[in-house]
Scaffold this motif. Structure first.
Motif, short mmCIF file in Angstrom:
data_model
loop_
_atom_site.label_atom_id
_atom_site.label_comp_id
_atom_site.label_asym_id
_atom_site.label_seq_id
_atom_site.Cartn_x
_atom_site.Cartn_y
_atom_site.Cartn_z
N GLU A 1 33.92 31.51 31.15
CA GLU A 1 34.96 30.65 31.72
C GLU A 1 35.56 30.68 33.22
OE1 GLU A 1 36.37 29.38 27.32
OE2 GLU A 1 37.89 30.44 28.51
N LEU A 2 35.79 32.09 33.42
CA LEU A 2 36.24 32.34 34.84
C LEU A 2 35.18 32.05 35.78
CD1 LEU A 2 37.62 35.97 33.92
CD2 LEU A 2 39.01 33.90 34.61
N MET A 3 33.87 32.02 35.52
CA MET A 3 32.99 31.52 36.40
C MET A 3 33.00 30.01 36.74
SD MET A 3 29.77 33.78 34.82
CE MET A 3 28.48 32.98 35.50
N VAL A 4 33.29 29.23 35.91
CA VAL A 4 33.18 27.92 35.96
C VAL A 4 34.48 27.45 36.46
CG1 VAL A 4 31.38 27.86 34.45
CG2 VAL A 4 33.63 27.54 33.64
N GLY A 5 34.38 25.90 36.27
CA GLY A 5 35.62 25.19 36.59
C GLY A 5 35.82 24.72 37.87
N ARG A 6 35.10 23.58 38.04
CA ARG A 6 35.10 22.68 39.43
C ARG A 6 35.36 21.51 39.39
NH1 ARG A 6 30.54 25.21 40.03
NH2 ARG A 6 30.56 27.15 41.11
N GLU A 7 35.80 20.80 40.37
CA GLU A 7 35.88 19.42 40.55
C GLU A 7 34.45 18.49 40.39
OE1 GLU A 7 39.04 17.51 41.27
OE2 GLU A 7 39.83 19.02 40.55
N LEU A 8 34.42 17.63 39.67
CA LEU A 8 33.30 16.77 39.47
C LEU A 8 33.07 15.85 40.89
CD1 LEU A 8 32.35 15.99 35.94
CD2 LEU A 8 31.64 18.10 37.28
N LEU A 9 31.66 15.33 41.04
CA LEU A 9 31.81 14.49 42.11
C LEU A 9 32.15 13.21 41.87
CD1 LEU A 9 27.81 14.87 42.90
CD2 LEU A 9 29.76 15.58 44.55
N ASP A 10 32.80 12.27 43.10
CA ASP A 10 33.23 11.27 42.85
C ASP A 10 32.23 10.33 42.93
OD1 ASP A 10 35.18 9.36 42.66
OD2 ASP A 10 35.46 9.37 44.85
N PHE A 11 31.03 10.43 41.88
CA PHE A 11 29.96 9.33 41.85
C PHE A 11 29.82 8.70 40.65
CE2 PHE A 11 25.47 8.39 41.06
CZ PHE A 11 25.26 7.85 42.53
#
Lengths: 503, 310
Positions: free
Chosen positions: A239-249
């Motif tokens: 869980e610490l490795m991940v967690g990002r904004e997704l593309l606005d696509f």
């Protein structure tokens, strides 16, 4: 447990910039004497860059490093070795044409009388080294003839042959078997007991729980946290490795009813027992870590690598695909991840590159019609918004994004039924990335099925209908993109089963 | 090239610039011209052939052998000799594409084998070939030039056309430009290289047959050193040792340049004929070196401008 041990290495505020990316942003890292310190993070998190800086292979833009309280410049691999830092690379650095023994002592061969190389002590020292790792191999064997797992063990043995305080292991277990991993762990424990410090990079979270004392997590070049391994669960590390904004696509699904491609129990070098179905107009992403066998699978479906077993059916008909031209006749196209080496004709023009895979299909008959080629090239340049001075500009002078668009467009001109794109946005600027995404989406609306191989978590989660996660040559799971989470993918790709070891 | 013509005219005057010298130049150019067309085809696809001189010898020796010893009519003998040469080319192609032997080594080997085999079968030399055959090589056909010159011009034009307009020959450029990428574009590189070697040997053998007709005899050593001249010529004519580059016209002009150089040397009485291979080798090395530095950008600015316009 780690607080009472003396610190052997301190790195403070390490930054490194590559053209277009900030690989490391003010990262701090400590290593204690007799400690195994794991470093984790996704592809591109900056682990390898940090290690290369510590091993003197790549310079840093900012930051200080001290070993045993003495500040070090680490300007070269030699300088790092003199400071007591030794590294085993992820990729093989053995000389394939030399014998095992010569490789083991390529740095400092033992000398005998008159300063000449002593083959006798080389052989006896080599035997002792390999025995410690329990590797059964002839010291006079040519290295290139050995399996990759054996080669990895030899590489580790080579690092052990030198004198070091700190040993960096960059994904040592990516290419070795479970038994050999156990053997390696035994050696690591012994080194630890001898007061050596080890930095251990791995994607396999389970191993980290087993061998490491502390773990440091990097994400996009930034230090997330450092923990005692005993205090965190495997799940928490993921869980610490991940967690990002997704593309606005806004991906628009175009899946039709009929099955375009069916792969049943396909096996080949680097992968085994792979089965999946692909519908017409479907966008199917294959993700996983480097070495998971994704590119090998794609090249085998495309006929460029031989398969050991299994069947490939297109539109319900089993096809024998033994070469790329067989695959192309069956309606499959393949855009390589290595466009410089395997994709483009760098010395040739844009139009010629677009002609390359369309020579036979563009016009009927034995004649090449220059006008048709020029028309196709001009249309592609407009359609894909390729920035070039003209259709005869040499592709080696184009930017990465424009080169990739040349690769893509020449395959869409072929009008395949199934298009495999291998890391389509690797080394491509942000603007071109979004253009490539919308091109791929547009292709699905034309009824073309897309298989995308991607290591990029953001695009994997932002695009497509389904995701197949591979690990060590096998399918871990196939899931709907909408229901997939980054944590799931990371754990599956690292070889952890969901709801498996950690609930 | 124009400057060379002018220079030679100035120095040697009428001795150089007269119809009979040009005729002699053209006739001596025919053999190397055929070989250069083939060599250019191979270099475009990224390989070369050192056995061309020997295959030239095979063509010459075999046609003489078929006519004199087996009493074939000359057209049948020519076809049979061409067949043998095609087999030589197929052997080269097999060694390179199937057995994966480096082209340099494979054709160096066949260069020796074929030279010896030709002499063993056909003898060191044969004379007294029928007039119907020798007429073909020497009797003026049109504009005072004999059939070999015309046959060469037709062949060269044919190859120029094929390399520009035929799909099959366009593929030579892709295989030479990046063999692995060509494979992933569905181009069967092995088939291209194999055909290239067969075409090369057919052209070299054909040149050997015509040379035999002109001489009215065969000699065991004919064609020795031809590979050096041909490779030097086509590299001057714009081929790259790395492949993917060059045109048939360029190859022919490069070969013509070499022929001119030797014609001029031959004219100057003071330079011994033994200087020929020395000059040959020097030109080859200089031509390849120019190609290398153009690649590395040392002269990149000068050559780069030309590239963008082409």
């Amino acid at each position: 447990m780690s607080d009472d041990l003396p610190t052997v290495l301190t790195a403070r505020g390490i930054s490194k910039e590559f053209p277009g990316v900030r690989a490391l942003d003010r990262v701090d890292f400590d290593l204690n004497k007799g400690e195994v310190h794991a470093l984790v993070g996704e592809n591109g998190a900056g682990k390898s860059t940090l290690m290369q800086i510590l091993a003197g292979i790549c310079g840093r833009d900012e930051g200080r490093v001290s070993v045993d309280g003495v500040e070090c410049e680490l300007g070269s691999k030699r300088a790092a070795e003199n400071a007591g830092i030794s590294i085993v690379f992820q990729e093989s650095s053995l000389l394939q044409n030399l014998t095992v023994c010569e490789n083991l002592f390529s740095g400092e061969p033992p000398r005998g009388k008159m300063g000449l190389i002593s083959w006798k002590s080389m052989l006896s020292d080599g035997t002792a080294l390999l025995k410690e790792l329990n590797v059964d191999v002839d010291l006079n064997a040519i290295t290139g003839s050995l399996s990759t797992t054996t080669q990895k063990m030899i590489e580790i043995a080579r690092a052990l042959s030198g004198d070091f305080k700190i040993l960096i292991l960059d994904e040592p277990t990516a290419a070795i078997t479970v038994e050999e991993t156990e053997q390696l762990f035994a050696v690591i424990r012994k080194l630890k007991a001898d007061g050596k410090s080890i930095i251990y990079i791995s994607h396999r979270i389970k191993e980290i729980k087993e061998i490491a004392d502390r773990v440091t997590i990097l994400k996009d070049g930034i230090l997330v946290d450092t923990h005692d391994v005993a205090d965190v669960t495997e799940r928490e590390i993921c869980e610490l490795m991940v967690g990002r904004e997704l593309l606005d696509f806004n991906y628009v699904s175009q899946v039709r009813e009929n099955i375009a491609l069916e792969v049943v129990r396909l096996s080949g070098s680097g992968f085994s027992d792979i089965s999946f179905k692909l519908r017409q107009g479907e966008f199917f992403t294959i993700t996983g870590l480097a070495g998971a066998g994704r590119t090998e699978l794609a090249l085998s479906i495309f006929g460029a690598l031989a398969i050991d077993g299994g069947t490939i059916s297109i539109d319900g008909r089993a096809r024998r695909i033994r070469s790329p031209w067989d695959a192309m006749n069956a309606g499959i196209g393949y855009v390589t991840e290595d466009r410089k080496k395997l994709g483009l004709f760098m010395e040739m023009g844009v139009a010629a590159n677009m002609e390359s895979n369309n020579i036979d299909s563009l016009t009927p008959g034995p004649f090449s019609v220059k006008k048709s080629i020029e028309m196709m090239a001009s249309a592609n340049v407009d359609d894909f918004n390729i920035r070039c001075s003209g259709i005869d500009q040499k592709v080696k002078t184009l930017s990465g994004g424009n080169q990739q668009k040349v690769c893509l467009s020449r395959w869409t001109s072929y009008k395949p039924r199934i298009l495999i794109v291998d890391e389509p946005t690797l080394g491509v600027d942000v603007g071109s990335k979004e253009e490539i995404y919308s091109i791929l989406n547009r292709l699905t609306s034309d009824g073309i099925s897309i298989v995308m191989i991607s290591s990029d978590m953001i695009e994997t989660l932002s695009m497509g209908d389904r995701i197949m996660v591979m690990s060590a040559g096998r399918v871990m799971r196939i899931m709907d993109r909408e229901k997939a989470s980054e944590e799931d993918i990371v754990s599956l790709a690292s070889g952890l089963k969901l709801n498996g070891v950690e609930a | 090239m124009t400057m060379m013509l002018l220079g030679a005219t100035l120095i040697f005057g009428r001795q150089f610039a007269n119809a009979s010298n040009f005729k002699a130049l053209l006739i001596s150019f025919v053999s190397i011209g055929f070989v250069s067309v083939g060599m250019m085809s191979l270099l475009i696809s990224g390989v070369f052939d050192l056995s061309v001189g020997s295959v030239f010898g095979v063509g010459m020796t075999m046609v003489a052998y078929f006519i004199a010893d087996l009493h074939f009519s000359w057209p049948l003998a020519a076809v049979a000799a061409l067949g043998v040469c095609a087999l030589c080319g197929a052997a080269n192609g097999f060694l390179v594409t199937k057995m994966k032997i480096n082209p340099l080594i494979a054709t160096l080997g066949t260069m020796g084998i074929l030279r010896g085999a030709a002499i063993i079968i056909g003898g060191v030399g044969k004379a007294g070939l029928p007039e119907s055959f020798t007429e073909l090589g020497s009797k003026p056909l049109l504009l005072g030039l004999a059939a070999p010159v015309w046959l060469f011009l037709v062949t060269a034009c044919l190859f120029m056309f094929m390399f520009r307009h035929l799909k099959f020959f366009r593929k030579f450029y892709f295989v030479g430009g990046n063999a692995e990428a060509a494979r992933l574009c569905g181009i069967n590189g092995e088939r291209i290289l194999f055909s290239g070697f067969v075409i090369m040997s057919l052209l070299a053998g054909f040149a050997g047959i015509l040379y035999c007709a002109r001489l009215g005899a065969s000699t065991g050593q004919a064609g020795e050193g031809m590979e050096l001249r041909a490779i030097a010529g086509v590299v001057i004519g714009g081929a790259s040792i790395k492949g993917g580059k060059g045109t048939i016209l360029g190859g022919v002009l490069g070969a013509l340049f070499m022929a001119l150089v030797f014609n001029i040397i031959g004219m100057s009485q003071r330079i011994s004929a033994y200087w020929q291979p020395v000059i040959n080798g020097t030109i080859l090395i200089l031509a390849v070196y120019t190609d290398v530095i153009a690649e590395q950008g040392y002269f990149g600015k000068i050559f780069g401008k030309n590239d963008k316009q082409s």
